[in-house]
Structures are given as structure tokens and as C-alpha cells.
Write a protein that holds these residues in place. Structure first.
Motif, mmCIF file in Angstrom:
data_model
loop_
_atom_site.group_PDB
_atom_site.id
_atom_site.type_symbol
_atom_site.label_atom_id
_atom_site.label_comp_id
_atom_site.label_asym_id
_atom_site.label_seq_id
_atom_site.Cartn_x
_atom_site.Cartn_y
_atom_site.Cartn_z
ATOM 1 N N ALA A 275 0.938 -1.079 -0.005
ATOM 2 C CA ALA A 275 0.053 0.079 -0.141
ATOM 3 C C ALA A 275 0.825 1.128 -0.008
ATOM 4 C CB ALA A 275 -0.990 0.110 1.208
ATOM 5 N N CYS A 276 0.874 2.159 -0.976
ATOM 6 C CA CYS A 276 1.492 3.203 -0.974
ATOM 7 C C CYS A 276 0.650 4.620 -1.075
ATOM 8 C CB CYS A 276 2.259 3.205 -2.500
ATOM 9 S SG CYS A 276 3.275 1.624 -3.104
ATOM 10 N N LEU A 277 1.306 5.579 -0.321
ATOM 11 C CA LEU A 277 0.587 6.863 -0.244
ATOM 12 C C LEU A 277 0.936 7.659 -1.514
ATOM 13 C CD1 LEU A 277 -0.768 8.423 2.032
ATOM 14 C CD2 LEU A 277 1.393 9.489 2.726
ATOM 15 N N THR A 278 -0.250 8.230 -2.027
ATOM 16 C CA THR A 278 -0.001 8.808 -3.167
ATOM 17 C C THR A 278 0.290 10.232 -2.954
ATOM 18 O OG1 THR A 278 -2.501 9.675 -3.391
ATOM 19 C CG2 THR A 278 -1.792 7.565 -4.401
ATOM 20 N N THR A 279 0.669 11.023 -3.757
ATOM 21 C CA THR A 279 0.795 12.675 -3.693
ATOM 22 C C THR A 279 -0.326 13.170 -3.162
ATOM 23 O OG1 THR A 279 2.546 12.680 -5.573
ATOM 24 C CG2 THR A 279 1.520 14.834 -4.855
ATOM 25 N N THR A 280 -1.659 12.941 -3.637
ATOM 26 C CA THR A 280 -2.912 13.583 -3.077
ATOM 27 C C THR A 280 -3.050 13.107 -1.395
ATOM 28 O OG1 THR A 280 -3.801 13.598 -5.218
ATOM 29 C CG2 THR A 280 -5.288 13.748 -2.851
ATOM 30 N N GLY A 281 -2.427 11.874 -1.368
ATOM 31 C CA GLY A 281 -2.555 11.363 0.158
ATOM 32 C C GLY A 281 -1.610 11.813 1.076
ATOM 33 N N GLU A 282 -0.263 12.371 0.645
ATOM 34 C CA GLU A 282 0.463 13.072 1.372
ATOM 35 C C GLU A 282 0.036 14.293 1.725
ATOM 36 O OE1 GLU A 282 4.213 13.401 -0.807
ATOM 37 O OE2 GLU A 282 4.330 11.238 -0.846
ATOM 38 N N GLN A 283 -0.550 15.104 0.948
ATOM 39 C CA GLN A 283 -1.280 16.361 1.126
ATOM 40 C C GLN A 283 -2.350 16.149 2.301
ATOM 41 O OE1 GLN A 283 0.110 19.487 0.383
ATOM 42 N NE2 GLN A 283 -1.408 20.013 1.955
#
Length: 127
Positions: free
Chosen positions: A91-99
Motif C-alpha cells: 500500500a503506497c501513499l499517493t501525492t494527494t494522500g500525502e497532502q
């Protein structure tokens, strides 16, 4: 000792509900969703195997997989397979998820401070 465990369980449930309500109202996330994003944010390369994420959360792998599906649908996490072992999925955090997790962390910190102060006040009254 049983009474202490019951009170501790009740306190955790109350705290989680309060934080959940704040995160839901402001960011559209449950506390559980936030915790998934938080663990991914702090993992190496912002990714974890589902089983490792389940261990971090104290949940079953199937419960985490169900939560990840909803987070994936809204673009906060993605799946990544291991090029050396097709059986392993991350499971990877997306750029949107990071924000989103960065913004939600501010609200979570504030909500947790409120919960802590309320609990300390209740404990002091119970004396």
C-alpha cells in the motif's frame, strides 16, 4: 484490575469517537483512515506491505484491505507489487494522500489535545 481495563477501553472508545468526528467533519476521513495514512506517511518510501500495516494498526489484514480499497478509490493510496515477488503487495501513499494526511494531522493534533484535556479534567473530578 478488570475495572481499570474497562475504564481504559471506555476512554479509548470515547477518544477515538471524538477524534473521528473532527476528522470526518473537516477532512471526510475516519480516524482509522487517518491512521492508515499516518502509518504510510512514516514508513520507508511511504509504503508498507498490507500485513505490516495491519500489525501497525492492530487489525486483521482483511480489515485493512477493506479500508485500503476505499482510500484507493478516492486516490489517497495506490497498490504496488513487488517486482521480485508477485505475491507481495504494498500500500503506497499517493501525492494527494500525502497532502491530505499532512492537513488532517493538524486537525488530529488539535482534536487529540482537546480529548486529552477533557479526559484529564474528568479524571481530576473523579479523583
Amino acid at each position: 484490575m478488570l475495572d481499570r481495563c474497562i475504564r481504559l477501553s471506555r476512554a479509548y472508545t470515547s477518544a477515538a469517537r471524538r477524534v473521528d468526528a473532527k476528522l470526518s467533519a473537516v477532512h471526510g476521513l475516519s480516524f482509522s483512515d487517518f491512521m492508515i495514512l499516518y502509518h504510510l506517511k512514516h514508513a520507508h518510501n511511504s509504503r508498507l506491505r498490507r500485513a505490516d500495516l495491519a500489525d501497525c494498526m492492530g487489525l486483521t489484514a482483511s480489515a485493512v484491505t477493506k479500508s485500503l480499497l476505499s482510500l484507493e478509490k478516492i486516490g489517497l493510496v495506490s497498490r504496488q507489487s513487488d517486482p521480485r515477488d508477485a505475491r507481495v503487495g504494498y500500500a503506497c501513499l499517493t501525492t494527494t494522500g500525502e497532502q491530505v494526511v499532512a492537513d488532517a494531522q493538524v486537525s488530529a493534533e488539535f482534536a487529540c489535545q482537546e480529548v486529552y484535556e477533557a479526559m484529564v479534567g474528568e479524571w481530576n473530578k473523579a479523583g
